[in-house]
Every structure is written in C-alpha cells, then in structure tokens.
Write an enzyme that holds these catalytic residues in place. Sequence first.
Site, PDB file in Angstrom:
ATOM      1  N   SER A   1       0.867  -1.187   0.000  1.00 41.39           N
ATOM      2  CA  SER A   1       0.000   0.000   0.000  1.00 41.39           C
ATOM      3  C   SER A   1       0.901   1.233   0.000  1.00 41.39           C
ATOM      4  O   SER A   1       2.084   1.137   0.373  1.00 41.39           O
ATOM      5  CB  SER A   1      -0.865  -0.004   1.264  1.00 41.39           C
ATOM      6  OG  SER A   1      -1.426   1.269   1.496  1.00 41.39           O
TER       7      SER A   1
ATOM      8  N   TYR B   1      -2.058  -1.260  10.631  1.00 46.12           N
ATOM      9  CA  TYR B   1      -2.098  -1.375   9.168  1.00 46.12           C
ATOM     10  C   TYR B   1      -0.844  -0.754   8.538  1.00 46.12           C
ATOM     11  O   TYR B   1      -0.209  -1.358   7.680  1.00 46.12           O
ATOM     12  CB  TYR B   1      -3.360  -0.690   8.630  1.00 46.12           C
ATOM     13  CG  TYR B   1      -3.562  -0.836   7.139  1.00 46.12           C
ATOM     14  CD1 TYR B   1      -4.108  -2.004   6.607  1.00 46.12           C
ATOM     15  CD2 TYR B   1      -3.220   0.190   6.257  1.00 46.12           C
ATOM     16  CE1 TYR B   1      -4.299  -2.138   5.240  1.00 46.12           C
ATOM     17  CE2 TYR B   1      -3.401   0.058   4.890  1.00 46.12           C
ATOM     18  CZ  TYR B   1      -3.945  -1.104   4.388  1.00 46.12           C
ATOM     19  OH  TYR B   1      -4.132  -1.245   3.028  1.00 46.12           O
TER      20      TYR B   1
HETATM   21  P1  NAD Z   1     -11.418  -6.249   0.810  1.00 48.74           P
HETATM   22  O1  NAD Z   1     -11.798  -6.140   2.236  1.00 48.74           O
HETATM   23  O2  NAD Z   1     -12.444  -5.987  -0.248  1.00 48.74           O
HETATM   24  O3  NAD Z   1     -10.767  -7.667   0.518  1.00 48.74           O
HETATM   25  C1  NAD Z   1      -9.953  -8.331   1.444  1.00 48.74           C
HETATM   26  C2  NAD Z   1     -10.283  -9.809   1.394  1.00 48.74           C
HETATM   27  O4  NAD Z   1      -9.430 -10.490   2.314  1.00 48.74           O
HETATM   28  C3  NAD Z   1     -11.728 -10.117   1.798  1.00 48.74           C
HETATM   29  O5  NAD Z   1     -12.339 -10.961   0.838  1.00 48.74           O
HETATM   30  C4  NAD Z   1     -11.567 -10.819   3.138  1.00 48.74           C
HETATM   31  O6  NAD Z   1     -12.568 -11.796   3.401  1.00 48.74           O
HETATM   32  C5  NAD Z   1     -10.194 -11.463   2.979  1.00 48.74           C
HETATM   33  N1  NAD Z   1      -9.584 -11.827   4.254  1.00 48.74           N
HETATM   34  C6  NAD Z   1      -9.615 -11.145   5.430  1.00 48.74           C
HETATM   35  N2  NAD Z   1      -8.967 -11.813   6.388  1.00 48.74           N
HETATM   36  C7  NAD Z   1      -8.503 -12.965   5.805  1.00 48.74           C
HETATM   37  C8  NAD Z   1      -7.763 -14.078   6.285  1.00 48.74           C
HETATM   38  N3  NAD Z   1      -7.384 -14.156   7.574  1.00 48.74           N
HETATM   39  N4  NAD Z   1      -7.459 -15.074   5.421  1.00 48.74           N
HETATM   40  C9  NAD Z   1      -7.861 -15.004   4.119  1.00 48.74           C
HETATM   41  N5  NAD Z   1      -8.570 -13.981   3.623  1.00 48.74           N
HETATM   42  C10 NAD Z   1      -8.892 -12.970   4.455  1.00 48.74           C
HETATM   43  O7  NAD Z   1     -10.184  -5.245   0.624  1.00 48.74           O
HETATM   44  P2  NAD Z   1      -9.444  -4.690  -0.673  1.00 48.74           P
HETATM   45  O8  NAD Z   1      -9.608  -3.233  -0.654  1.00 48.74           O
HETATM   46  O9  NAD Z   1      -9.783  -5.450  -1.893  1.00 48.74           O
HETATM   47  O10 NAD Z   1      -7.936  -4.988  -0.238  1.00 48.74           O
HETATM   48  C11 NAD Z   1      -7.162  -6.037  -0.760  1.00 48.74           C
HETATM   49  C12 NAD Z   1      -5.705  -5.744  -0.428  1.00 48.74           C
HETATM   50  O11 NAD Z   1      -5.333  -4.504  -1.017  1.00 48.74           O
HETATM   51  C13 NAD Z   1      -5.421  -5.605   1.063  1.00 48.74           C
HETATM   52  O12 NAD Z   1      -4.167  -6.192   1.371  1.00 48.74           O
HETATM   53  C14 NAD Z   1      -5.375  -4.100   1.269  1.00 48.74           C
HETATM   54  O13 NAD Z   1      -4.597  -3.739   2.368  1.00 48.74           O
HETATM   55  C15 NAD Z   1      -4.764  -3.660  -0.047  1.00 48.74           C
HETATM   56  N6  NAD Z   1      -4.990  -2.256  -0.365  1.00 48.74           N
HETATM   57  C16 NAD Z   1      -6.249  -1.788  -0.644  1.00 48.74           C
HETATM   58  C17 NAD Z   1      -6.428  -0.439  -0.963  1.00 48.74           C
HETATM   59  C18 NAD Z   1      -7.780   0.132  -1.319  1.00 48.74           C
HETATM   60  O14 NAD Z   1      -7.889   1.347  -1.517  1.00 48.74           O
HETATM   61  N7  NAD Z   1      -8.832  -0.664  -1.417  1.00 48.74           N
HETATM   62  C19 NAD Z   1      -5.341   0.432  -0.954  1.00 48.74           C
HETATM   63  C20 NAD Z   1      -4.071  -0.080  -0.664  1.00 48.74           C
HETATM   64  C21 NAD Z   1      -3.909  -1.421  -0.373  1.00 48.74           C
END
Ligand code: NAD
Length: 273
Positions: free
Chosen positions: A156, A169
């Site tokens: 991120s 985080y």
């Molecule tokens: P999201 O919450 O939509 O998806 C995360 C997924 O991880 C969910 O399906 C959840 O059920 C799963 N999960 C949670 N705990 C788990 C576990 N213990 N084992 C297996 N699966 C598990 O979030 P997202 O926005 O799609 O984020 C995905 C990744 O991208 C994350 O690592 C997040 O930190 C990163 N990210 C997202 C953004 C953003 O703006 N959305 C920005 C930077 C980084």
Amino acid sequence: STLFPYTTLFRSRTGTVIVTGAAGGIGRAIAEHFARAGAGIVIADIADEAGRAAAAELEGAGARARFVHCDVGDEGDVAGLIDTALAFGSGRLDVLVNNAGILDSADFLDLPLAEFDRVLRVNVRGAFLAGQAAARQMVAQVKAGGEPGTVINMSSVNSKFALPDHVAYSISKGGMSQLTKAMALSLARYNIRVNAIGPGSINTAMLAQVMSDDVVRRRILSRTPLGRVGETAEIAEIALFLASPAASYITGQTVYADGGRLPLNYTVPVEGA
Ligand code: NAD
C-alpha cells in the site's frame, strides 16, 4: 485490456495462480484478470459464500477456478491451501498473490493490543506463511527442472505514509515491502521473482462508502494529482505485468499505483470544492 505479452505466460492453460483474499475487492479483480489470461485460479479466503460465488462466476465465464477456505494466518490452513492448489494444478504452482489484508481503526493511544495482533497476524504473518509455503513448492519445482514461479504481495502507499488511526495497518504494509525484499533476495538464485504492489485509494466497496462523505472525498482527492480514485482493474493489470515475462528483470520492488500521491508534497485543488 491487452493480453500481450501475458498470453505467453499461460499459453498452455495449465498455469496455476493462488490469490488470497480474492472473494471480493482487489483480489477478485486480480483473479479475473489471471483467469482471462488463461490461468487456473485458486481463490483463498475466509469469506466462504462470496469466495464460492467468485469461483463459480469465473467457471461460468469458461475459466478453471476453485475456492479454498483459508485463514492465511493459520499454518494448517495454508498447508491445506498449497496441497489443494497442487492437486488442482496437476502438481504445478506458478503464481501466489498475497492479497488478503485487514484494517484497524483507532488512534495510536487507544489501539487495543488485540487489534494490533489481529491486523499483523493477517497482513504480515499471513503473507509470510503463504509466501514461505508457496516458495518452498516453487523451489522444489525449479530443482525438478520446472519453470520458476513468482510471488506478488499487496502492499500500500501506507508502506511509506503512516496513519495515526491505522497504526497496525501502516506497520503491516511497511513490513510487506520489507518481506518482499527479503523474499526476493532469498529466492533470486532460483529465478523466483518477488514483487509488491502499493495501491493508493482504490474503488472497492469500502472506499465507495467513505467517498460518499464529501469531506472525506475532498480530503482523498486533494492528495490525488490524477483527480480520481483508482479502479481494481488498474491494480490487477500490474499483477499480470509483474507475473509476466515482461517483468523478467524486476524483483524485490514495490510498484506504486496511487494517482501521483507519493510524489506530492502539499495538496492539489479538488473539482467542485
Ligand atoms: P477487501 O476487504 O475488499 O478484501 C480483502 C479480502 O481479504 C476479503 O475478501 C476478506 O474476506 C479477505 N480476508 C480477510 N482476512 C482474511 C484471512 N485471515 N485469510 C484469508 N482472507 C482474508 O479489501 P481490498 O480493498 O480489496 O484490499 C485487498 C488488499 O489490497 C489488502 O491487502 C489491502 O490492504 C490492499 N490495499 C487496498 C487499498 C484500497 O484502496 N482498497 C489500498 C491499498 C492497499
């Protein structure tokens, strides 16, 4: 999206890709993109219903896909994930995308230890466990004369920026970029590349909710020179690139896709503000 040069990656349609946290959001978009490039997809998540639905949708579109219930912080679950992926992929694992991630929300002074542990357990320990298990399999494949696989970690912009109300985080994403470097160095001798993606603000269900608050929307866009949030497909394209032969000399890097946020010092004007 153009599939060149990615089609060469899975031209035999036997490549196997594990995407953790792919029941929704960015992970799901990554799974869809790899499926379109011809890979077999293993969706690993704790959200059983959404994960099964995502796998069924990929299959409905003509891809090979399956869902595995896996808590990435659990060593036994991760071992089961690798076993299932190998059975699914005829003994071959090509790509691991360590995407599962969760968020804490409390100021540093108030953050309970249990919350700190919960976030680091998934975001760091989970990526380490899945990364190590996948890498051991990939090394065995190389030693047996097979193709090296590759690992992609979801970091991120918060690997660089800290947030006082998302402390665990922020720490976890700094850790993710360091894990990426350490893995890359360890695995370079096998030509197994390890890279990370560092998204800024991406249009997922969670972000859509906060963007409906005008104050939050303006705050985010004032720190986003391209003037918009990113789409999940724009992250998935990077994953495909990093896994492809086009990225054959890139390892240990975090590629930031943030609409220009990291280079920015002050703020940019926001339309309609
Ligand atoms: P999201 O919450 O939509 O998806 C995360 C997924 O991880 C969910 O399906 C959840 O059920 C799963 N999960 C949670 N705990 C788990 C576990 N213990 N084992 C297996 N699966 C598990 O979030 P997202 O926005 O799609 O984020 C995905 C990744 O991208 C994350 O690592 C997040 O930190 C990163 N990210 C997202 C953004 C953003 O703006 N959305 C920005 C930077 C980084």
